[in-house]
Design an enzyme around this catalytic site. Structure first.
Site, PDB file in Angstrom:
ATOM      1  N   ARG A 160      11.597   7.922  -3.355  1.00 40.88           N
ATOM      2  CA  ARG A 160      11.673   7.227  -2.049  1.00 40.88           C
ATOM      3  C   ARG A 160      12.285   5.983  -2.371  1.00 40.88           C
ATOM      4  NH1 ARG A 160       7.439   5.562   2.259  1.00 40.88           N
ATOM      5  NH2 ARG A 160       6.442   4.248   0.841  1.00 40.88           N
TER       6      ARG A 160
ATOM      7  N   CYS B 274       0.908  -1.054  -0.120  1.00 42.24           N
ATOM      8  CA  CYS B 274      -0.031   0.015  -0.061  1.00 42.24           C
ATOM      9  C   CYS B 274       0.766   1.209   0.160  1.00 42.24           C
ATOM     10  CB  CYS B 274      -0.936   0.140   1.279  1.00 42.24           C
ATOM     11  SG  CYS B 274      -1.511  -1.468   1.603  1.00 42.24           S
TER      12      CYS B 274
END
Lengths: 230, 297
Positions: free
Chosen positions: B236, B190
């Site tokens: 990221r 997620c």
């Protein structure tokens, strides 16, 4: 002014209803909490092999699973022909929040497998020809091809779709029962997918025949303690 | 037609706020216990605070509606329907532990109450609060999973190609990246989408507050939100892989747990802000009135 009162009253009614209708009765615990002892380590030519690695969830997923399931049996079996079979049975006494319980295809794909051929199938679970709605798919990663069969039981009922889960949970909940759930998954590493599924079918039938009848009934949604919601 | 001013219904509002808290607080207590500490939903309390602030910001428009608009029959009928639905959703969700239903119940209460008490002009004044409120609703996990699969594949493949181009010893199988001695799973199905969700909310607030007179500028900003969020997630994952490769596994894990969430937000906001600056420059280049001839002195 009266409108404010009416809206407020509706809210109070909602809060009260939400509190009063919470289910509290628990369903009988699967295998009285002794699932690991009850699942045979040897049956019908299969025996447990410690060297067969069952796909274990990654640490972050594991933390989540611990919240969902109370009893988990996860084993690899091998037979005389050297075939390998992986079995996972996971039981959770509280499956409320129907959106939570795990869909295996998602579990596999989040572990980096490529999932294909997802479809529902009526799986035979007894010699008498009883079936339950199971799900099959194939998980592949580099050269490992793993056909998977699994099903999910809520209370006394095999459920497949999210909507079915939701209906089942609310059906039990409104009758005062906290819904429990059990996941049964078998898989094997077999590039011949159809042969793999056939082996799994046989494995499941033999396993259910060997288990104590009340446990087998719970695992296949054939037991009856509340009267499943229609 | 009467023109005397209606007094502000202080007592009515007080009763309403107390009742609303009876419906909201139990849900929030459970969510703060179950969901809000997960990265997936940690943005929800902030969203709710912004929703409350928007209601406060729009208080004049609401008061205006209260003074000048008489609630019509159709508004009442529709509002009562919505309120009854809200009650049902909330009771089912609250008693059967379905946070999604509870939150939908809140949402219907919010809209239904506005419609019935101040009518359509009031609903119009709060449209953005309703939209934003939806971002505080817990999305069912299976929807998240469905939407993230492709996103993860996209990001992991982009990271692999990027690093490969710079000569790193990197290989990929599905969403598993192997770099040097480390194997990294582009994991938690997620995380990418969660941050997308909260970033989208944040972007919407940005555009709403900026409220530029030029339609095209708002439009471009809105269109930029999703790509920027994806880019931030890409950065990221890239950072995580590089930190793991150069400084070891522990440093990488440390980055994930302590910092990565803020990092994504920071990157996304900065990029969005830069895009806005750029649009601003274009806006100044494209004056809305005819330019005055400059006089050199």
């Amino acid at each position: 002014m009266s409108r404010f009162i009416i809206v407020a009253l509706l809210m109070v009614a909602a809060a009260a209803g939400g509190l009063l209708l919470q289910p509290s009765a628990r369903m009988p615990v699967l295998a009285d909490g002794h699932l690991a002892e009850m699942v045979p380590k040897q049956f019908a030519g299969w025996r447990v092999d410690e060297r067969v690695a069952v796909i274990a969830p990654t640490a972050d997923v594991q933390a989540n699973l611990d919240q969902i399931y109370d009893q988990v049996v996860s084993r690899g079996y091998v037979n005389a022909q050297g075939k390998r079979m992986m079995l996972t049975i996971a039981y959770g006494g509280d499956q409320s929040d129907a959106f939570k319980a795990h869909r295996q295809e998602v579990c596999y794909s989040s572990q980096g497998f490529v999932v294909s051929g997802l479809h529902g199938v009526p799986l035979a679970v007894s010699q008498q020809g009883a079936t339950l709605p199971a799900i099959r798919f194939v998980a592949a990663q580099s050269n490992r091809v793993e056909p998977v069969t699994y099903w999910f039981i809520m209370g006394e009922k095999a459920v497949r779709s999210q909507t079915e889960r939701l209906e089942t949970q609310i059906g039990y909940g409104l009758r005062g029962y906290v819904t429990d759930g059990v996941l049964v998954r078998v898989s094997s590493i077999d590039p011949d997918i159809n042969a793999g599924f056939a082996d799994q079918q046989q494995f499941v039938t033999e396993l259910l025949r060997t288990l104590p009848p009340n446990v087998a009934a719970r695992l296949t949604g054939q037991s009856s303690f509340v009267g499943a919601p229609a | 037609m009467h023109t005397e001013t209606r007094p502000v219904p202080v007592a009515g509002l007080a009763v309403l706020v107390v009742a609303a808290l009876l419906v909201l607080v139990p849900t929030w207590l459970r969510l703060s216990d179950q969901l809000w500490h997960l990265e997936a939903y940690s943005h929800a309390p902030i969203i709710l605070a912004i929703v409350a602030w928007i209601c406060w910001r729009q208080r004049h428009a609401l008061a205006q509606a209260w003074q000048s608009h008489r609630v019509q029959r159709w508004e009442s009928v529709l509002a009562i329907g919505i309120l009854v639905m809200a009650t049902l959703f909330y009771i089912i969700g609250r008693s059967q532990n379905l946070p999604l239903f509870e939150s939908v119940g809140h949402w219907f209460f919010f809209i239904g109450a506005t419609l019935w008490l101040v009518g359509w002009p009031g609903v119009r004044a709060l449209w953005f609060a309703y939209l934003l409120f939806l971002f505080a609703v817990p999305i069912p996990g299976f929807l998240i999973m469905a939407a993230t699969g492709s996103l993860k594949a996209l990001i992991s493949s982009a990271v692999e190609q990027g690093l490969y181009a710079f000569g790193y010893p990197v290989a990929r199988s599905g969403v598993v990246l192997t770099i040097g001695q480390y194997q990294l799973l582009v994991a938690d199905a997620c995380s990418g989408l969660n941050s997308l969700y909260s970033l989208a909310a944040l972007g919407l607030v940005y555009v709403y507050l900026a409220a530029y007179p030029q339609r095209w500028r708002n439009g471009w900003l809105l269109a930029a939100i999703l790509p920027v969020a994806v880019l931030a997630n890409f950065i990221r994952v890239l950072a995580l892989v590089l930190i793991t490769y150069h400084y070891g596994d522990e440093a990488g894990q440390g980055f994930v747990h302590d910092f990565a969430g803020f990092f994504v937000f920071g990157v996304a906001l900065v990029v969005l802000f830069l895009i806005d600056l750029l649009l601003g420059m274009i806006a100044r280049r494209r004056p809305t009135q005819a330019p005055l001839t400059e006089v050199m002195v």
